[in-house]
Structure formats: structure tokens, C-alpha cells
Design a protein around this motif. Structure first.
Motif, PDB file in Angstrom:
ATOM      1  N   HIS A 153       0.804  -1.221   0.000  1.00 37.49           N
ATOM      2  CA  HIS A 153       0.000   0.000   0.000  1.00 37.49           C
ATOM      3  C   HIS A 153       0.840   1.276   0.000  1.00 37.49           C
ATOM      4  CE1 HIS A 153      -3.743  -2.229   0.554  1.00 37.49           C
ATOM      5  NE2 HIS A 153      -3.100  -2.979   1.433  1.00 37.49           N
ATOM      6  N   TYR A 154       2.022   1.210   0.614  1.00 38.03           N
ATOM      7  CA  TYR A 154       2.888   2.391   0.651  1.00 38.03           C
ATOM      8  C   TYR A 154       4.008   2.309  -0.388  1.00 38.03           C
ATOM      9  CZ  TYR A 154       0.577   3.643   5.046  1.00 38.03           C
ATOM     10  OH  TYR A 154      -0.352   3.986   6.005  1.00 38.03           O
ATOM     11  N   LYS A 155       4.020   1.205  -1.157  1.00 39.75           N
ATOM     12  CA  LYS A 155       4.950   1.010  -2.272  1.00 39.75           C
ATOM     13  C   LYS A 155       6.416   1.028  -1.840  1.00 39.75           C
ATOM     14  CE  LYS A 155       1.286   0.854  -4.725  1.00 39.75           C
ATOM     15  NZ  LYS A 155       0.743  -0.488  -5.079  1.00 39.75           N
ATOM     16  N   TYR A 156       6.694   0.470  -0.671  1.00 41.81           N
ATOM     17  CA  TYR A 156       8.078   0.331  -0.225  1.00 41.81           C
ATOM     18  C   TYR A 156       8.740  -0.821  -0.978  1.00 41.81           C
ATOM     19  CZ  TYR A 156       8.217   3.762   3.542  1.00 41.81           C
ATOM     20  OH  TYR A 156       8.256   4.941   4.254  1.00 41.81           O
ATOM     21  N   PRO A 157      10.074  -0.858  -1.020  1.00 40.26           N
ATOM     22  CA  PRO A 157      10.780  -1.888  -1.805  1.00 40.26           C
ATOM     23  C   PRO A 157      10.411  -3.309  -1.389  1.00 40.26           C
ATOM     24  CG  PRO A 157      12.301  -0.167  -1.094  1.00 40.26           C
ATOM     25  CD  PRO A 157      11.014   0.097  -0.388  1.00 40.26           C
ATOM     26  N   GLU A 158      10.337  -4.193  -2.364  1.00 37.95           N
ATOM     27  CA  GLU A 158      10.021  -5.599  -2.108  1.00 37.95           C
ATOM     28  C   GLU A 158      11.052  -6.253  -1.192  1.00 37.95           C
ATOM     29  OE1 GLU A 158       7.848  -8.001  -2.782  1.00 37.95           O
ATOM     30  OE2 GLU A 158       6.356  -6.741  -3.784  1.00 37.95           O
ATOM     31  N   GLY A 159      12.275  -5.723  -1.209  1.00 40.90           N
ATOM     32  CA  GLY A 159      13.332  -6.311  -0.393  1.00 40.90           C
ATOM     33  C   GLY A 159      13.044  -6.301   1.089  1.00 40.90           C
ATOM     34  N   ILE A 160      12.103  -5.477   1.518  1.00 41.60           N
ATOM     35  CA  ILE A 160      11.755  -5.414   2.942  1.00 41.60           C
ATOM     36  C   ILE A 160      11.135  -6.732   3.406  1.00 41.60           C
ATOM     37  CG2 ILE A 160      10.221  -4.246   4.600  1.00 41.60           C
ATOM     38  CD1 ILE A 160      10.665  -1.687   3.028  1.00 41.60           C
ATOM     39  N   ARG A 161      10.544  -7.467   2.477  1.00 40.83           N
ATOM     40  CA  ARG A 161       9.892  -8.730   2.859  1.00 40.83           C
ATOM     41  C   ARG A 161      10.884  -9.774   3.375  1.00 40.83           C
ATOM     42  NH1 ARG A 161       4.494  -8.941   0.895  1.00 40.83           N
ATOM     43  NH2 ARG A 161       4.118  -7.698  -0.995  1.00 40.83           N
ATOM     44  N   LYS A 162      12.160  -9.590   3.115  1.00 36.11           N
ATOM     45  CA  LYS A 162      13.140 -10.589   3.564  1.00 36.11           C
ATOM     46  C   LYS A 162      13.362 -10.537   5.070  1.00 36.11           C
ATOM     47  CE  LYS A 162      17.373  -7.814   3.255  1.00 36.11           C
ATOM     48  NZ  LYS A 162      18.688  -7.628   2.635  1.00 36.11           N
ATOM     49  N   TYR A 163      12.923  -9.447   5.712  1.00 38.63           N
ATOM     50  CA  TYR A 163      13.156  -9.293   7.148  1.00 38.63           C
ATOM     51  C   TYR A 163      12.087 -10.034   7.946  1.00 38.63           C
ATOM     52  CZ  TYR A 163      16.496  -5.587   6.041  1.00 38.63           C
ATOM     53  OH  TYR A 163      17.566  -4.876   5.561  1.00 38.63           O
ATOM     54  N   ASP A 164      12.535 -10.716   8.977  1.00 40.49           N
ATOM     55  CA  ASP A 164      11.626 -11.384   9.909  1.00 40.49           C
ATOM     56  C   ASP A 164      11.713 -10.719  11.274  1.00 40.49           C
ATOM     57  OD1 ASP A 164      10.727 -13.374   8.078  1.00 40.49           O
ATOM     58  OD2 ASP A 164      12.624 -14.443   8.367  1.00 40.49           O
ATOM     59  N   TYR A 165      10.710 -10.961  12.066  1.00 42.08           N
ATOM     60  CA  TYR A 165      10.660 -10.361  13.402  1.00 42.08           C
ATOM     61  C   TYR A 165      11.689 -11.000  14.325  1.00 42.08           C
ATOM     62  CZ  TYR A 165       8.886  -8.976  17.989  1.00 42.08           C
ATOM     63  OH  TYR A 165       8.774  -8.476  19.259  1.00 42.08           O
ATOM     64  N   ASN A 166      12.460 -10.163  15.003  1.00 45.23           N
ATOM     65  CA  ASN A 166      13.452 -10.628  15.970  1.00 45.23           C
ATOM     66  C   ASN A 166      12.990 -10.222  17.366  1.00 45.23           C
ATOM     67  OD1 ASN A 166      15.625 -11.249  17.564  1.00 45.23           O
ATOM     68  ND2 ASN A 166      17.096  -9.945  16.500  1.00 45.23           N
ATOM     69  N   PRO A 167      12.478 -11.154  18.164  1.00 43.88           N
ATOM     70  CA  PRO A 167      11.911 -10.797  19.471  1.00 43.88           C
ATOM     71  C   PRO A 167      12.933 -10.289  20.479  1.00 43.88           C
ATOM     72  CG  PRO A 167      12.032 -13.179  19.223  1.00 43.88           C
ATOM     73  CD  PRO A 167      12.377 -12.596  17.883  1.00 43.88           C
ATOM     74  N   SER A 168      14.205 -10.543  20.236  1.00 40.50           N
ATOM     75  CA  SER A 168      15.234 -10.127  21.194  1.00 40.50           C
ATOM     76  C   SER A 168      15.895  -8.805  20.819  1.00 40.50           C
ATOM     77  CB  SER A 168      16.306 -11.215  21.314  1.00 40.50           C
ATOM     78  OG  SER A 168      16.958 -11.420  20.069  1.00 40.50           O
ATOM     79  N   PHE A 169      15.411  -8.152  19.758  1.00 39.99           N
ATOM     80  CA  PHE A 169      16.090  -6.941  19.297  1.00 39.99           C
ATOM     81  C   PHE A 169      15.826  -5.738  20.197  1.00 39.99           C
ATOM     82  CE2 PHE A 169      16.040  -3.009  16.720  1.00 39.99           C
ATOM     83  CZ  PHE A 169      17.391  -2.952  16.413  1.00 39.99           C
ATOM     84  N   ALA A 170      14.596  -5.552  20.638  1.00 37.35           N
ATOM     85  CA  ALA A 170      14.242  -4.334  21.375  1.00 37.35           C
ATOM     86  C   ALA A 170      13.436  -4.670  22.622  1.00 37.35           C
ATOM     87  CB  ALA A 170      13.445  -3.387  20.475  1.00 37.35           C
ATOM     88  N   ILE A 171      13.427  -3.721  23.547  1.00 38.11           N
ATOM     89  CA  ILE A 171      12.619  -3.824  24.759  1.00 38.11           C
ATOM     90  C   ILE A 171      11.756  -2.568  24.876  1.00 38.11           C
ATOM     91  CG2 ILE A 171      14.280  -5.261  26.002  1.00 38.11           C
ATOM     92  CD1 ILE A 171      15.189  -2.703  27.463  1.00 38.11           C
TER      93      ILE A 171
END
Length: 400
Positions: free
Chosen positions: A66-84
């Protein structure tokens, strides 16, 4: 000397704190509390960790589709330990970091995208200091002119997605406006809620997403059995809350509550006097009649705290309200209206388990011993003493 301190620590010192206990930072007698209030999401309804990856993935796909961001963003997965929870994000500098109560950036915590930012660069970015001026900092609800603080549990996938998108743009040398990127990610996360995607996931599989429903039922039933009055104030829609409460408590859950308010639009519910209450019928349709009292068994939408206080006369320390957002759920109610408040902090259980470990206790004891040694040695100014002091200060900093 460190070994001596280690040997002096008795084994029974560890595991003194109960991870499942309730902790008070102010004196309170529950005998004096007559009215109990609750938020819904992450308060009455505790959600499993499987919800966060789905929020992340859905918002990520919204950005692309919907916001037409690059398709490459789909390669990222959620990392539960990244932030608090509690981290700050400097919108103009694309920095996610920890800032303490005195407005100092904690060095070693700053990230741009998924990469750590050197301490020297952080200090340079803020004019040669770690301090962030008050006018730039978050306001009472975690929002400032250029720095945002992430306080609720739903912020975890938002921080992760924000960092992943920044990482993609920087990694591919793409120019972007930091403010636009921040707003787009925030709007995408909001769309997951506004469009009802999250509500649909949970409603389809209550067993998968809702935890400890039997405990919720036990607590509410016990309070009512002891003559306490209960109320619910939530931003979630009635249809969603009704399904969840039926799952946890049963079809007659509304009989436990004296007042139920949905789609309250917190935090403005606590500060904006202009929005009146409206009654909902069983089908979720709005009534147009003026609300002159809040009746048990009825469902109300929106409204504001000032009308709530006027209609219920539930004021002062006889009210105890539970929520998961330290600002919009708790601080304002305590400081402005004198309610007692309780914070639902799931992370505290893990923190206490760490505190109870032998390694933590030994490190803490040695750190305190080092502090005592530094206080005694700081009066000595000879070269050898200064060298020892510098070594101790470095070791204490590493322990922190």
C-alpha cells in the motif's frame, strides 16, 4: 579481593525474590480499595508471543503493498530479542536508543537500523554530549517533537519493523526522509489494528493467543465476591472484547462489571473533556440519547474521564486501576486524580529470574564492594593510586 567477596555471599541470598509476586512501590491497603478498574489488552487479556511476528509481518506487507516500499523489505523477519519497551527513537537521526531518567543517552545502546552506532558518533550527533534537552524529549505520553518513546507492548513489533526498514534503505544506499519513513511505519502498524487484522487473528484462535484466562476469571470473581465494584476501560471494540471475555470468563462476564467502556480512545480519554459517552446496543449500534448515568450491564463507547468521575463518583485512593502503559494508563490517573494504579509488566518476571541467579548476585556484590573501595581511595592522588582507581572504575563500568 573479589574472590573474598564471592565467598562471603551465602547461597541462600539467591532466589529471594518471587517472580510471580506483586510488588508495591508505595504503601497501600487493599482493605481501603473499593473499586477496581482494568484495561483489556495485555491486562485482563494476556497475549502469547506469537502475536508480535504476525503484527510485524502484516505491517511489513502493508508497507510494500500500500505504501509502495521496496520488495526487499519482505526478507526481514521479526526478531523478538532486538528491542525492549521504554526505548526512545530520534526521528530525525533514525536512532533507536536507551535514554535514562536524567535524559542521558546510555552509551552502547544506540542503533541505526540494525547496526550499533559508535559512542563517539552518538556524542557528536548531540553536540558533544550524551544529554538530550528537555524540549526534544518525549512528553507525558511518550511523544515529543523529535523523539518518541515506545512504552506499550504493541510497540515491540513497531520498533523491530522501523529498524528493519531503516536497515534496508541504508544498506541499499536509498535516500529517504526520516520523518516520512517513521510516519509510514507507524501508520502501517496502526493499520493492523484499525483494519481489525489483529482482532481477527485472536478471535479465530483464542487458545493460541490468549494466556491465563482461568486466572483472569478467578481474580474477577474473587473481587466481586468480596463486594468490590469493577469497571473496564479499553480502546478495543466491543465485539472483540466480548469474544475474549466470553472465552476467559464466560457468557455472563458483563455481570461482573459495574461499568464497561470500549473504544475509549486513550490517552485522550483521560484529558479531553469534549467527547461524550454513547451507548451501544447488543449489535454494536450507537444510541443517540444523552447519557446521564452509567448502568451495569450496558456498554458505553468513548466518553472522557471527567464525565466518568462525575457520573460514578469513584474518586481518590479508593480506586485501583490496572493497565500496561505506564503513561497513558497509569501516571496521569495517579498524579491528576489520586487513583491508585497497578502496572502489568510481563518483562518483570524475566528480570527477577535474572536477579535471582548466583552470577547476578556475585556481580552486584562485587560492584558494591568496588564502589566502597573507590570512595575510600579517591582521596589518594599519587600516580599508583590513580592507576588503581582507573582500573577499578573501568571494571565497575563493565559490570554495569
Amino acid at each position: 579481593m573479589r574472590r573474598l567477596v564471592h565467598d562471603l555471599l551465602p547461597p541462600e541470598v539467591c532466589s529471594l525474590l518471587n517472580p510471580a509476586a506483586i510488588y508495591a512501590n508505595n504503601e497501600i491497603s487493599l482493605r481501603d480499595v473499593e473499586v477496581y478498574g482494568f484495561d483489556y489488552d495485555y491486562t485482563l487479556a494476556q497475549y502469547s508471543d506469537t502475536l508480535h511476528p504476525e503484527i510485524f509481518n502484516a505491517a511489513r506487507d502493508i508497507l510494500v503493498e500500500h505504501y509502495k516500499y521496496p520488495e526487499g523489505i519482505r526478507k526481514y523477519d521479526y526478531n523478538p530479542s532486538f528491542a525492549i519497551r521504554g526505548l526512545h527513537y530520534d526521528i530525525q537521526k533514525s536512532l533507536l536508543m536507551k535514554i535514562d531518567a536524567f535524559h542521558y543517552v546510555q552509551l552502547g545502546t544506540a542503533y541505526r537500523g540494525l547496526q550499533p552506532v559508535p559512542d563517539e558518533e552518538v556524542i557528536e550527533l548531540y553536540g558533544g554530549t550524551q544529554h538530550i534537552p528537555l524540549y526534544q524529549m518525549s512528553g507525558f505520553y511518550g511523544k515529543g517533537p523529535s523523539i518518541k518513546q515506545f512504552m506499550d507492548i504493541f510497540s515491540l513489533p513497531e520498533m523491530a519493523l522501523l529498524s528493519c526498514v531503516v536497515d534496508h534503505f541504508l544498506g541499499h544506499g536509498l535516500e529517504f526522509d526520516q520523518a516520512h519513513l517513521y510516519k509510514d511505519v507507524t501508520d502501517a502498524i496502526r493499520d493492523v489494528h484499525v483494519k481489525g487484522l489483529m482482532y481477527q487473528w485472536i478471535a479465530r484462535d483464542m487458545e493460541k493467543y490468549i494466556l491465563r484466562g482461568d486466572e483472569t476469571f478467578a481474580v474477577l470473581s474473587r473481587l466481586v465476591a468480596h463486594g468490590k465494584q469493577l469497571f473496564l476501560i479499553t480502546n478495543s471494540p466491543f465485539s472483540f472484547v466480548d469474544k475474549g471475555m466470553r472465552h476467559m470468563v464466560g457468557p455472563d462476564w458483563r455481570q461482573l462489571f459495574d461499568v464497561v467502556i470500549v473504544q475509549a480512545d486513550k490517552p485522550s480519554f483521560f484529558t479531553d473533556r469534549r467527547k461524550p459517552f454513547r451507548k451501544l446496543d447488543e449489535k454494536g449500534s450507537l444510541h443517540w440519547d444523552r447519557i446521564t448515568r452509567l448502568e451495569k450491564g450496558k456498554i458505553y463507547r468513548q466518553g472522557n474521564l471527567f464525565d466518568f468521575l462525575r457520573l460514578t463518583e469513584w474518586r481518590g485512593p479508593r480506586v485501583l486501576y490496572f493497565g500496561d502503559h505506564l503513561y497513558s494508563d497509569l501516571a496521569d490517573l495517579m498524579l491528576r486524580h489520586g487513583w491508585r494504579t497497578g502496572a502489568i509488566i510481563p518483562e518483570l518476571e524475566r528480570e527477577i529470574r535474572i536477579i535471582n541467579t548466583e552470577q547476578y548476585m556475585h556481580s552486584l556484590t562485587w560492584q558494591q564492594a568496588l564502589t566502597g573501595l573507590l570512595e575510600r581511595m579517591q582521596t589518594y592522588q599519587d600516580a599508583e593510586s590513580r592507576q588503581v582507581l582507573a582500573a577499578w572504575m573501568k571494571e565497575r563500568q563493565e559490570l554495569r
